[in-house]
Design a protein around this motif. Structure first.
Motif, PDB file in Angstrom:
ATOM      1  N   LEU A 228      -7.297  -0.259 -12.656  1.00 17.24           N
ATOM      2  CA  LEU A 228      -7.051  -0.928 -11.384  1.00 17.24           C
ATOM      3  C   LEU A 228      -6.563   0.133 -10.409  1.00 17.24           C
ATOM      4  CD1 LEU A 228      -7.306  -3.904 -10.536  1.00 17.24           C
ATOM      5  CD2 LEU A 228      -4.871  -4.168 -10.935  1.00 17.24           C
ATOM      6  N   HIS A 229      -7.209   0.248  -9.236  1.00 16.81           N
ATOM      7  CA  HIS A 229      -6.887   1.285  -8.249  1.00 16.81           C
ATOM      8  C   HIS A 229      -6.399   0.647  -6.954  1.00 16.81           C
ATOM      9  CE1 HIS A 229      -9.693   3.615 -10.786  1.00 16.81           C
ATOM     10  NE2 HIS A 229     -10.593   2.682 -10.532  1.00 16.81           N
ATOM     11  N   THR A 230      -5.441   1.301  -6.314  1.00 18.72           N
ATOM     12  CA  THR A 230      -5.058   0.926  -4.956  1.00 18.72           C
ATOM     13  C   THR A 230      -4.475   2.158  -4.275  1.00 18.72           C
ATOM     14  OG1 THR A 230      -3.931  -0.771  -3.634  1.00 18.72           O
ATOM     15  CG2 THR A 230      -2.672   0.198  -5.433  1.00 18.72           C
ATOM     16  N   LEU A 231      -4.147   2.044  -2.991  1.00 15.87           N
ATOM     17  CA  LEU A 231      -3.573   3.168  -2.265  1.00 15.87           C
ATOM     18  C   LEU A 231      -2.129   3.424  -2.707  1.00 15.87           C
ATOM     19  CD1 LEU A 231      -4.836   2.398   1.352  1.00 15.87           C
ATOM     20  CD2 LEU A 231      -5.590   4.277  -0.098  1.00 15.87           C
ATOM     21  N   LYS A 232      -1.703   4.664  -2.629  1.00 15.48           N
ATOM     22  CA  LYS A 232      -0.321   4.997  -2.968  1.00 15.48           C
ATOM     23  C   LYS A 232       0.668   4.500  -1.924  1.00 15.48           C
ATOM     24  CE  LYS A 232      -0.832   9.079  -5.912  1.00 15.48           C
ATOM     25  NZ  LYS A 232      -0.599  10.541  -6.030  1.00 15.48           N
ATOM     26  N   ASP A 233       0.285   4.589  -0.663  1.00 12.00           N
ATOM     27  CA  ASP A 233       1.237   4.313   0.413  1.00 12.00           C
ATOM     28  C   ASP A 233       1.079   2.940   1.040  1.00 12.00           C
ATOM     29  OD1 ASP A 233       2.521   6.902   0.382  1.00 12.00           O
ATOM     30  OD2 ASP A 233       0.639   7.697   1.169  1.00 12.00           O
ATOM     31  N   PHE A 234       0.131   2.149   0.535  1.00 10.37           N
ATOM     32  CA  PHE A 234      -0.018   0.796   1.060  1.00 10.37           C
ATOM     33  C   PHE A 234      -0.515  -0.121  -0.042  1.00 10.37           C
ATOM     34  CE2 PHE A 234      -2.587  -2.595   2.999  1.00 10.37           C
ATOM     35  CZ  PHE A 234      -1.585  -3.229   3.733  1.00 10.37           C
ATOM     36  N   VAL A 235       0.386  -0.934  -0.581  1.00  4.64           N
ATOM     37  CA  VAL A 235       0.055  -1.882  -1.634  1.00  4.64           C
ATOM     38  C   VAL A 235       0.030  -3.276  -1.014  1.00  4.64           C
ATOM     39  CG1 VAL A 235       0.712  -2.857  -3.873  1.00  4.64           C
ATOM     40  CG2 VAL A 235       1.094  -0.420  -3.396  1.00  4.64           C
ATOM     41  N   HIS A 236      -1.124  -3.912  -1.044  1.00  4.72           N
ATOM     42  CA  HIS A 236      -1.279  -5.248  -0.457  1.00  4.72           C
ATOM     43  C   HIS A 236      -0.266  -6.208  -1.090  1.00  4.72           C
ATOM     44  CE1 HIS A 236      -3.124  -9.107   0.587  1.00  4.72           C
ATOM     45  NE2 HIS A 236      -3.842  -8.456   1.498  1.00  4.72           N
ATOM     46  N   PRO A 237       0.378  -7.046  -0.296  1.00  4.80           N
ATOM     47  CA  PRO A 237       1.422  -7.936  -0.842  1.00  4.80           C
ATOM     48  C   PRO A 237       0.940  -8.888  -1.926  1.00  4.80           C
ATOM     49  CG  PRO A 237       0.882  -8.476   1.459  1.00  4.80           C
ATOM     50  CD  PRO A 237       0.253  -7.169   1.168  1.00  4.80           C
ATOM     51  N   SER A 238      -0.361  -9.161  -2.014  1.00  5.55           N
ATOM     52  CA  SER A 238      -0.869 -10.096  -3.028  1.00  5.55           C
ATOM     53  C   SER A 238      -1.224  -9.415  -4.350  1.00  5.55           C
ATOM     54  CB  SER A 238      -2.107 -10.834  -2.497  1.00  5.55           C
ATOM     55  OG  SER A 238      -1.777 -11.651  -1.394  1.00  5.55           O
ATOM     56  N   ILE A 239      -1.108  -8.086  -4.413  1.00  4.88           N
ATOM     57  CA  ILE A 239      -1.508  -7.377  -5.624  1.00  4.88           C
ATOM     58  C   ILE A 239      -0.596  -7.704  -6.802  1.00  4.88           C
ATOM     59  CG2 ILE A 239      -1.614  -5.059  -6.658  1.00  4.88           C
ATOM     60  CD1 ILE A 239      -3.035  -4.120  -4.162  1.00  4.88           C
ATOM     61  N   SER A 240       0.694  -7.931  -6.551  1.00  4.03           N
ATOM     62  CA  SER A 240       1.595  -8.300  -7.652  1.00  4.03           C
ATOM     63  C   SER A 240       1.190  -9.639  -8.254  1.00  4.03           C
ATOM     64  CB  SER A 240       3.046  -8.355  -7.161  1.00  4.03           C
ATOM     65  OG  SER A 240       3.185  -9.317  -6.118  1.00  4.03           O
ATOM     66  N   GLU A 241       0.738 -10.565  -7.421  1.00  3.23           N
ATOM     67  CA  GLU A 241       0.244 -11.847  -7.922  1.00  3.23           C
ATOM     68  C   GLU A 241      -1.030 -11.655  -8.737  1.00  3.23           C
ATOM     69  OE1 GLU A 241       0.726 -15.460  -5.184  1.00  3.23           O
ATOM     70  OE2 GLU A 241       0.626 -13.786  -3.765  1.00  3.23           O
ATOM     71  N   LEU A 242      -1.892 -10.743  -8.297  1.00  4.37           N
ATOM     72  CA  LEU A 242      -3.119 -10.453  -9.035  1.00  4.37           C
ATOM     73  C   LEU A 242      -2.791  -9.894 -10.410  1.00  4.37           C
ATOM     74  CD1 LEU A 242      -6.237 -10.153  -9.133  1.00  4.37           C
ATOM     75  CD2 LEU A 242      -5.927  -7.860  -8.162  1.00  4.37           C
ATOM     76  N   LEU A 243      -1.831  -8.981 -10.492  1.00  2.00           N
ATOM     77  CA  LEU A 243      -1.430  -8.416 -11.774  1.00  2.00           C
ATOM     78  C   LEU A 243      -0.880  -9.493 -12.699  1.00  2.00           C
ATOM     79  CD1 LEU A 243       0.213  -4.953 -11.011  1.00  2.00           C
ATOM     80  CD2 LEU A 243      -1.672  -5.402 -12.575  1.00  2.00           C
ATOM     81  N   ASN A 244      -0.085 -10.405 -12.158  1.00  2.29           N
ATOM     82  CA  ASN A 244       0.450 -11.495 -12.976  1.00  2.29           C
ATOM     83  C   ASN A 244      -0.687 -12.354 -13.537  1.00  2.29           C
ATOM     84  OD1 ASN A 244       3.144 -10.788 -12.607  1.00  2.29           O
ATOM     85  ND2 ASN A 244       3.384 -12.070 -10.791  1.00  2.29           N
TER      86      ASN A 244
END
Length: 336
Positions: free
Chosen positions: A301-317
């Motif tokens: 799973l890839h995302t930016l280092k300096d900008f993590v979308h607020p919904s990504i934690s929900e996606l991980l859950n």
């Protein structure tokens, strides 16, 4: 020098034509020429050899192009990230490689929407390599890929490893053997389909037992082995065979996974696919397990280092909840 001059130079360097560069940048040819001439005057360097068609960069121009294009890409990335930070999108844009869609991704998205019915999810089919640029440009917020990437702008986590299986035509002599070995598959045409190759070169190991078996093969096989032993192996499927000192007798490279499975169904060869693909073309294809436990395909799973979308934690859950329901072993991680 300024950005207009640099962008004009990059356009000409890429297209090797003043007229094409003018059209791309929306400038008139005289304006484009003035910008380039002013850039060369400011630097006191000739960057473009104007007496050749198509245009050539001078040696200094080639050096400048190589360095400045990287800087301009970083400026574009920072600009895009700054804009997203100031006005973040409520939608979650997810990039994925096709093999992930055949696996658990649909269940994960359903689980995510179950926990947050208001979330808007947009899915985009995009290769692992292309996901890096798509993240920087803002085209996607998160990406499911099959390859590790070293990029200063990107952070990634390993979700899990998925076992490969061998896909054989139903008429193949080995089609009904439940436990397959790579050495027994080496005499077949192997169909390669990956668009992204491994970033780290790997060469063939030596093994006396493997050498003895290979010496009994044809001249074609020996030629392939000799070449492979001296050149880096970055194609993912060939890399898997190389771990066991094996080179397939013959290979065919196609544009994507679906085409590869189409050729297998037509009896044109075999291939290796992640286990999640075992529901595809089952009328024509037999999928069998490989005995080698380390012949796996990772899911990152890839995302930016300096900008993590607020919904990504929900996606991980949602991902980990699906893994728990399926009994899949995982190590819980999070983006920083």
């Amino acid at each position: 020098m300024d950005l207009k001059q640099l962008n004009a130079f990059i356009a000409v360097a890429n297209l090797r034509s003043f007229s094409a560069a003018a059209e791309k940048t929306g400038l008139s040819q005289p304006s484009l020429s003035r910008l380039l001439k002013q850039l060369e005057t400011d630097m006191d360097v000739v960057l473009i050899d104007r007496y050749h068609r198509p245009l050539h960069l001078t040696e200094a121009g080639e050096f400048f192009y190589d360095k400045i294009s990287t800087i301009l890409t970083e400026i574009e990335t920072v600009t895009s990230m700054t804009q997203r930070l100031s006005a973040p999108s409520s939608a979650l844009n997810i990039g994925f490689v096709p093999s992930v869609l055949y696996g658990l991704l649909p269940e994960i998205i359903a689980m995510l929407k179950q926990s947050n019915s208001d979330i808007e999810v947009n899915l985009k089919d995009i290769s692992s390599y292309q996901q890096m640029e798509a993240l920087k440009s803002g085209e996607i917020d998160i990406g499911f890929g099959r390859f590790a990437h070293q990029d200063p702008w990107i952070q990634q986590i390993l979700l899990r490893h998925e076992r490969y299986v061998v896909a054989l035509p139903k008429s193949h002599p080995l089609a009904h053997i439940k436990e397959q070995r790579l050495i027994d598959l080496a005499n077949n045409r192997l169909i390669l389909y990956h668009q992204t190759h491994l970033p780290i070169a790997t060469t063939l190991p030596t093994s006396e037992s493997i050498k003895a078996k290979q010496e009994a093969n044809t001249k074609t096989r020996r030629a392939i082995n000799e070449k492979s032993a001296s050149e880096p192996i970055t194609e993912p499927l060939l890399h898997l065979f190389a771990q066991y000192g094996i080179s397939p007798f013959m290979t065919t490279t196609v544009s994507d996974l679906q085409v590869a499975l189409g050729l297998v169904a037509a009896g044109e060869g075999i291939t290796l696919v992640p286990a999640s693909l075992t529901t595809v073309r089952t009328e024509q294809i037999s999928y069998q397990r490989l005995v080698h436990e380390n012949v796996t395909s990772p899911i990152y799973l890839h995302t930016l280092k300096d900008f993590v979308h607020p919904s990504i934690s929900e996606l991980l859950n949602a991902i980990y909840q699906v893994y728990e329901e399926r009994g899949i072993t995982y190590r819980r991680q999070k983006f920083v």
